[in-house]
Each structure stands twice: as structure tokens, then as C-alpha cells.
Design a protein around this motif. Structure first.
Motif, PDB file in Angstrom:
ATOM      1  N   LYS A  93       5.421  17.190  -8.633  1.00  0.00           N
ATOM      2  CA  LYS A  93       6.745  16.560  -8.581  1.00  0.00           C
ATOM      3  C   LYS A  93       7.402  16.581  -9.962  1.00  0.00           C
ATOM      4  CE  LYS A  93       8.958  12.169  -7.474  1.00  0.00           C
ATOM      5  NZ  LYS A  93       8.716  10.764  -7.099  1.00  0.00           N
ATOM      6  N   ASP A  94       6.625  16.226 -11.002  1.00  0.00           N
ATOM      7  CA  ASP A  94       7.153  16.237 -12.370  1.00  0.00           C
ATOM      8  C   ASP A  94       7.601  17.637 -12.780  1.00  0.00           C
ATOM      9  OD1 ASP A  94       6.541  13.553 -12.490  1.00  0.00           O
ATOM     10  OD2 ASP A  94       4.776  13.809 -13.780  1.00  0.00           O
ATOM     11  N   LEU A  95       6.799  18.636 -12.431  1.00  0.00           N
ATOM     12  CA  LEU A  95       7.138  20.017 -12.788  1.00  0.00           C
ATOM     13  C   LEU A  95       8.407  20.471 -12.081  1.00  0.00           C
ATOM     14  CD1 LEU A  95       3.577  21.609 -12.697  1.00  0.00           C
ATOM     15  CD2 LEU A  95       4.895  20.970 -14.731  1.00  0.00           C
ATOM     16  N   ARG A  96       8.531  20.126 -10.806  1.00  0.00           N
ATOM     17  CA  ARG A  96       9.735  20.520 -10.049  1.00  0.00           C
ATOM     18  C   ARG A  96      10.970  19.770 -10.534  1.00  0.00           C
ATOM     19  NH1 ARG A  96       8.669  24.096  -6.285  1.00  0.00           N
ATOM     20  NH2 ARG A  96       6.601  24.208  -5.359  1.00  0.00           N
ATOM     21  N   ASN A  97      10.791  18.547 -11.012  1.00  0.00           N
ATOM     22  CA  ASN A  97      11.922  17.756 -11.498  1.00  0.00           C
ATOM     23  C   ASN A  97      12.493  18.282 -12.808  1.00  0.00           C
ATOM     24  OD1 ASN A  97      11.988  16.055  -9.308  1.00  0.00           O
ATOM     25  ND2 ASN A  97      10.799  14.441 -10.286  1.00  0.00           N
ATOM     26  N   THR A  98      11.751  19.133 -13.502  1.00  0.00           N
ATOM     27  CA  THR A  98      12.283  19.711 -14.735  1.00  0.00           C
ATOM     28  C   THR A  98      13.353  20.758 -14.440  1.00  0.00           C
ATOM     29  OG1 THR A  98      10.657  21.501 -14.859  1.00  0.00           O
ATOM     30  CG2 THR A  98      10.075  19.406 -15.944  1.00  0.00           C
ATOM     31  N   MET A  99      13.429  21.177 -13.183  1.00  0.00           N
ATOM     32  CA  MET A  99      14.400  22.184 -12.723  1.00  0.00           C
ATOM     33  C   MET A  99      14.141  23.561 -13.335  1.00  0.00           C
ATOM     34  SD  MET A  99      15.939  20.323 -10.595  1.00  0.00           S
ATOM     35  CE  MET A  99      17.322  21.280 -10.050  1.00  0.00           C
ATOM     36  N   GLU A 100      12.971  23.766 -13.891  1.00  0.00           N
ATOM     37  CA  GLU A 100      12.579  25.065 -14.420  1.00  0.00           C
ATOM     38  C   GLU A 100      11.801  25.799 -13.341  1.00  0.00           C
ATOM     39  OE1 GLU A 100      13.315  26.312 -17.467  1.00  0.00           O
ATOM     40  OE2 GLU A 100      14.457  24.499 -17.939  1.00  0.00           O
ATOM     41  N   ASN A 101      11.997  27.111 -13.248  1.00  0.00           N
ATOM     42  CA  ASN A 101      11.267  27.902 -12.260  1.00  0.00           C
ATOM     43  C   ASN A 101       9.896  28.318 -12.761  1.00  0.00           C
ATOM     44  OD1 ASN A 101      13.445  27.742 -10.544  1.00  0.00           O
ATOM     45  ND2 ASN A 101      14.280  29.716 -11.161  1.00  0.00           N
ATOM     46  N   VAL A 103       6.601  27.394 -15.544  1.00  0.00           N
ATOM     47  CA  VAL A 103       5.954  26.391 -16.372  1.00  0.00           C
ATOM     48  C   VAL A 103       4.670  27.014 -16.917  1.00  0.00           C
ATOM     49  CG1 VAL A 103       4.692  25.389 -14.427  1.00  0.00           C
ATOM     50  CG2 VAL A 103       5.144  24.005 -16.447  1.00  0.00           C
ATOM     51  N   ALA A 107       1.005  23.475 -20.293  1.00  0.00           N
ATOM     52  CA  ALA A 107       1.675  22.209 -19.996  1.00  0.00           C
ATOM     53  C   ALA A 107       0.963  21.479 -18.859  1.00  0.00           C
ATOM     54  CB  ALA A 107       3.137  22.461 -19.634  1.00  0.00           C
ATOM     55  N   LYS A 111      -1.190  17.827 -19.145  1.00  0.00           N
ATOM     56  CA  LYS A 111      -0.929  16.674 -18.278  1.00  0.00           C
ATOM     57  C   LYS A 111      -2.236  16.166 -17.661  1.00  0.00           C
ATOM     58  CE  LYS A 111       3.821  17.562 -16.754  1.00  0.00           C
ATOM     59  NZ  LYS A 111       4.418  16.257 -16.982  1.00  0.00           N
TER      60      LYS A 111
END
Length: 153
Positions: A93-101, A103, A107, A111
Motif C-alpha cells: 500500500k505504501d509503495l503504491r501510494n507513492t504513485m511511482e511505477n 521501486v 527500498a 522497510k
């Protein structure tokens, strides 16, 4: 929906309910030909999250791989699997919330390391031994010293 048992294309929905905290719909179905029952899940189609590995390769994020690594690190430790599943879900969820395709795997690893450092020292060391790719006992000891210094702060 194609029956997973006989391949027949017609099935009827017996029951529908919310799943995965409202992010999916669970449907219980029955095949129109063989009458066997099966479950399907309907989710919003999201853009793929791509993980950039240390060597530059790219792979689609696979939550089961992350969960598998955590389960191995926490084997015989007092951390329930459902807690690990929640962690994986939160990380995704955190990764998707960054709006980056894309990662970096670094990183994601950091985490996990931060979470394990707070929850279980043995699991932390186990995960670190794989994640940090220790080449010898000296590099392993350096990581332990870093861990102990952070723990004192």
C-alpha cells in the motif's frame, strides 16, 4: 467464468461478499455442468508495480515472494503469519501510494529491516543475512554492531 475443474464457461454466483477490507469481492460460484463449487475474487485492476533489483533487472512486484522471505526469517519466532501478511499488505500500500511505477528492491528491503528491527532481533538478523548478502563472518559482525548501536539510541 470458466470452471477450473471441467472448463465449462457458465457458472452461477451463489454468494458475494466484500473481501480484503473492501478492496475485493469474493464470489462463491457453482459450475453449470459439473456442479462443483469454486471461489473467485474480483479486484480493481492496478498498474503493475515494478521492482528494480540491485543488478538493474526489473520484475513485477510479487507480494508472495516478500511474504515467503518474511516467513523464512520469522520461522520458529513468536510472530504470527497474519501479522506478516498485514506487513506485506502495508508495504505494498505504501509503495503504491507513492504513485511511482518503479521501486528499488533496496527500498523494500529497508522497510522490512526497519520493521523487523523493532519486532524481533533474531528474525532481523536472519533477514539481514540474506538481504545484505554477507560474504564472510566479518561483514556479518559489522551488521550486528550497527544493529546494537541503533538499539542503544
Amino acid at each position: 467464468m470458466r470452471c477450473p475443474f471441467c472448463g465449462y464457461l457458465e457458472s452461477r454466483v451463489l454468494d458475494s461478499r466484500s473481501a480484503d477490507d473492501g478492496h475485493a469481492i469474493r464470489r462463491r460460484r457453482e459450475c453449470g455442468q459439473c456442479n462443483k463449487r469454486f471461489t473467485t475474487y474480483e479486484r480493481v485492476d492496478e498498474l503493475p508495480l515494478v521492482v528494480v533489483k540491485k543488478d538493474g533487472r526489473r520484475q513485477v512486484f510479487d507480494r508472495s515472494k516478500l511474504l515467503s522471505g518474511l516467513i523464512k526469517a520469522c520461522e520458529k519466532r513468536p510472530i504470527p503469519v497474519d501479522t506478516l501478511e498485514k506487513l506485506v499488505k502495508q508495504i505494498e500500500k505504501d509503495l503504491r501510494n507513492t504513485m511511482e511505477n518503479e521501486v528499488s528492491s533496496i527500498a523494500i528491503g529497508e522497510k522490512v529491516m526497519d520493521w523487523l528491527r523493532q519486532k524481533d532481533e533474531v528474525a532481523y538478523v536472519r533477514f539481514a543475512s540474506v538481504y545484505r548478502e554477507f560474504q564472510d563472518v566479518y561483514s556479518f559482525m559489522q551488521e550486528l554492531e550497527r544493529f546494537l548501536k541503533k538499539d542503544k539510541k
